[in-house]
Design a protein around this motif. Structure first.
Motif, PDB file in Angstrom:
ATOM      1  N   UNK A 162       0.846  -1.078  -0.045  1.00  0.00           N
ATOM      2  CA  UNK A 162       0.404   0.210   0.292  1.00  0.00           C
ATOM      3  C   UNK A 162       0.512   1.392   0.035  1.00  0.00           C
ATOM      4  N   UNK A 163       2.470   1.020   0.151  1.00  0.00           N
ATOM      5  CA  UNK A 163       3.043   2.194   0.590  1.00  0.00           C
ATOM      6  C   UNK A 163       4.352   1.815  -0.212  1.00  0.00           C
ATOM      7  N   UNK A 164       3.947   1.768  -1.917  1.00  0.00           N
ATOM      8  CA  UNK A 164       5.704   1.582  -2.243  1.00  0.00           C
ATOM      9  C   UNK A 164       6.338   2.298  -2.161  1.00  0.00           C
ATOM     10  N   UNK A 165       7.560   1.572  -2.154  1.00  0.00           N
ATOM     11  CA  UNK A 165       8.814   2.378  -2.143  1.00  0.00           C
ATOM     12  C   UNK A 165       9.152   3.505  -1.079  1.00  0.00           C
ATOM     13  N   UNK A 166       8.232   3.595  -0.084  1.00  0.00           N
ATOM     14  CA  UNK A 166       8.174   4.341   1.645  1.00  0.00           C
ATOM     15  C   UNK A 166       8.735   3.297   2.552  1.00  0.00           C
ATOM     16  N   UNK A 209      11.955  -6.292  -1.133  1.00  0.00           N
ATOM     17  CA  UNK A 209      11.908  -6.052   0.919  1.00  0.00           C
ATOM     18  C   UNK A 209      13.253  -5.277   0.705  1.00  0.00           C
ATOM     19  N   UNK A 210      13.441  -4.154   0.811  1.00  0.00           N
ATOM     20  CA  UNK A 210      14.525  -3.314   1.283  1.00  0.00           C
ATOM     21  C   UNK A 210      14.689  -3.146   2.808  1.00  0.00           C
ATOM     22  N   UNK A 211      15.549  -3.690   3.326  1.00  0.00           N
ATOM     23  CA  UNK A 211      16.269  -3.131   4.435  1.00  0.00           C
ATOM     24  C   UNK A 211      16.619  -2.147   4.686  1.00  0.00           C
ATOM     25  N   UNK A 212      16.205  -1.280   5.224  1.00  0.00           N
ATOM     26  CA  UNK A 212      17.228   0.484   5.780  1.00  0.00           C
ATOM     27  C   UNK A 212      17.943   0.114   7.321  1.00  0.00           C
ATOM     28  N   UNK A 213      18.694  -0.204   7.446  1.00  0.00           N
ATOM     29  CA  UNK A 213      19.296  -0.117   8.812  1.00  0.00           C
ATOM     30  C   UNK A 213      19.013   0.397  10.467  1.00  0.00           C
ATOM     31  N   UNK A 214      18.354   0.124  10.889  1.00  0.00           N
ATOM     32  CA  UNK A 214      17.731   1.216  12.541  1.00  0.00           C
ATOM     33  C   UNK A 214      16.956   1.438  11.913  1.00  0.00           C
ATOM     34  N   UNK A 218      10.854  -1.841   3.193  1.00  0.00           N
ATOM     35  CA  UNK A 218      10.444  -0.709   1.547  1.00  0.00           C
ATOM     36  C   UNK A 218      10.150  -1.039   1.134  1.00  0.00           C
ATOM     37  N   UNK A 219       9.192  -1.532  -0.544  1.00  0.00           N
ATOM     38  CA  UNK A 219       9.096  -2.583  -1.391  1.00  0.00           C
ATOM     39  C   UNK A 219       9.538  -1.873  -2.512  1.00  0.00           C
ATOM     40  N   UNK A 220      10.517  -2.097  -3.286  1.00  0.00           N
ATOM     41  CA  UNK A 220      10.885  -1.442  -4.570  1.00  0.00           C
ATOM     42  C   UNK A 220      11.036  -2.603  -4.943  1.00  0.00           C
ATOM     43  N   UNK A 221      11.408  -1.676  -6.470  1.00  0.00           N
ATOM     44  CA  UNK A 221      11.719  -2.763  -7.836  1.00  0.00           C
ATOM     45  C   UNK A 221      13.166  -3.283  -8.136  1.00  0.00           C
ATOM     46  N   UNK A 222      13.006  -4.463  -7.906  1.00  0.00           N
ATOM     47  CA  UNK A 222      14.661  -4.821  -8.481  1.00  0.00           C
ATOM     48  C   UNK A 222      15.163  -4.359  -9.806  1.00  0.00           C
TER      49      UNK A 222
END
Length: 223
Positions: A162-166, A209-214, A218-222
């Motif tokens: 529901x919140x892609x790239x966020x 699904x990309x992780x941002x440390x701490x 976010x859901x991102x395009x490959x």
């Protein structure tokens, strides 16, 4: 979706919680009107099921105070009273629906779908990249395959897609899905993210699904 259930009968709470969770709702239960109002004022619920007769503050008063604050959370009232005047009073006070005890679980679920549908998009499907999440069937699919997601998997994926790239913070997942009083440790979010990543890989997804440390996920395009 996260539901607040306010009912003073413990056996009823256990039964309804089991039914709702089986149908992919996340449930927070309270046993009196004062707690119900305090929880709803947090603004983190998609709907509420309120018993009319509760200690400390009755459900109708909770509803009135909620609406006076401009809180539009969908509310279904539960009561043993079947008189027309009681129904009219609650509906005029801002209830979205009214269900008289005893009731069938299928009717409760159907009515919940109706009152929550009014605040969602007309199309039950959410899409990002080649991945589609069907909120009616809890299915995550691609052109090659599909999975029916378990309760918390579905809720996490719904929040992400529901919140892609966020960025969605770990604390937001905990608050929205497990609730304030949950005994779950915060690393449970990573566990469910891992489950979803494996399913996306199996679906040959062109998103990840990309992780941002701490910070969160976010859901991102490959690329």
């Amino acid at each position: 979706m996260r539901i607040l259930l306010a009912e003073d009968e413990v056996s009823m709470v256990r039964a309804l919680t089991k039914i709702l969770e089986k149908n992919n709702y996340s449930v927070e239960a309270v046993y009196n009107g004062e707690d119900a109002l305090a929880y709803l004022e947090s603004g983190n619920f998609d709907a509420a099921v309120l018993d009319v007769m509760m200690p400390k503050m009755d459900g109708a008063t909770v509803l009135q105070k909620l609406r006076e604050q401009g809180n539009l959370t969908p509310v279904m009232m539960l009561t043993a009273k079947s008189e027309i005047d009681d129904k009219v009073f609650c509906l005029d006070s801002g209830a979205n629906d009214y269900l008289t005890k005893p009731f069938h679980s299928r009717e409760l679920l159907a009515r919940l779908r109706v009152i929550t549908r009014r605040q969602t998009l007309p199309d039950s499907r959410l899409q990002f990249g080649n991945i589609t999440l069907d909120r009616a069937t809890f299915t995550l699919s691609s052109p090659t395959d599909a999975f029916r997601l378990a309760n918390k998997e579905f809720q996490m994926m719904e929040l992400l897609i529901s919140n892609p790239k966020h960025l969605v913070s770990t604390e937001r997942f905990m608050e929205k899905i497990w609730g304030y009083d949950a005994n779950a440790e915060i690393n449970v979010v990573w566990v469910y993210i891992s489950y979803l990543r494996k399913k996306l890989t199996a679906l040959d997804a062109d998103i990840q699904i990309k992780s941002t440390r701490n910070a969160g996920y976010s859901l991102e395009e490959i690329s």
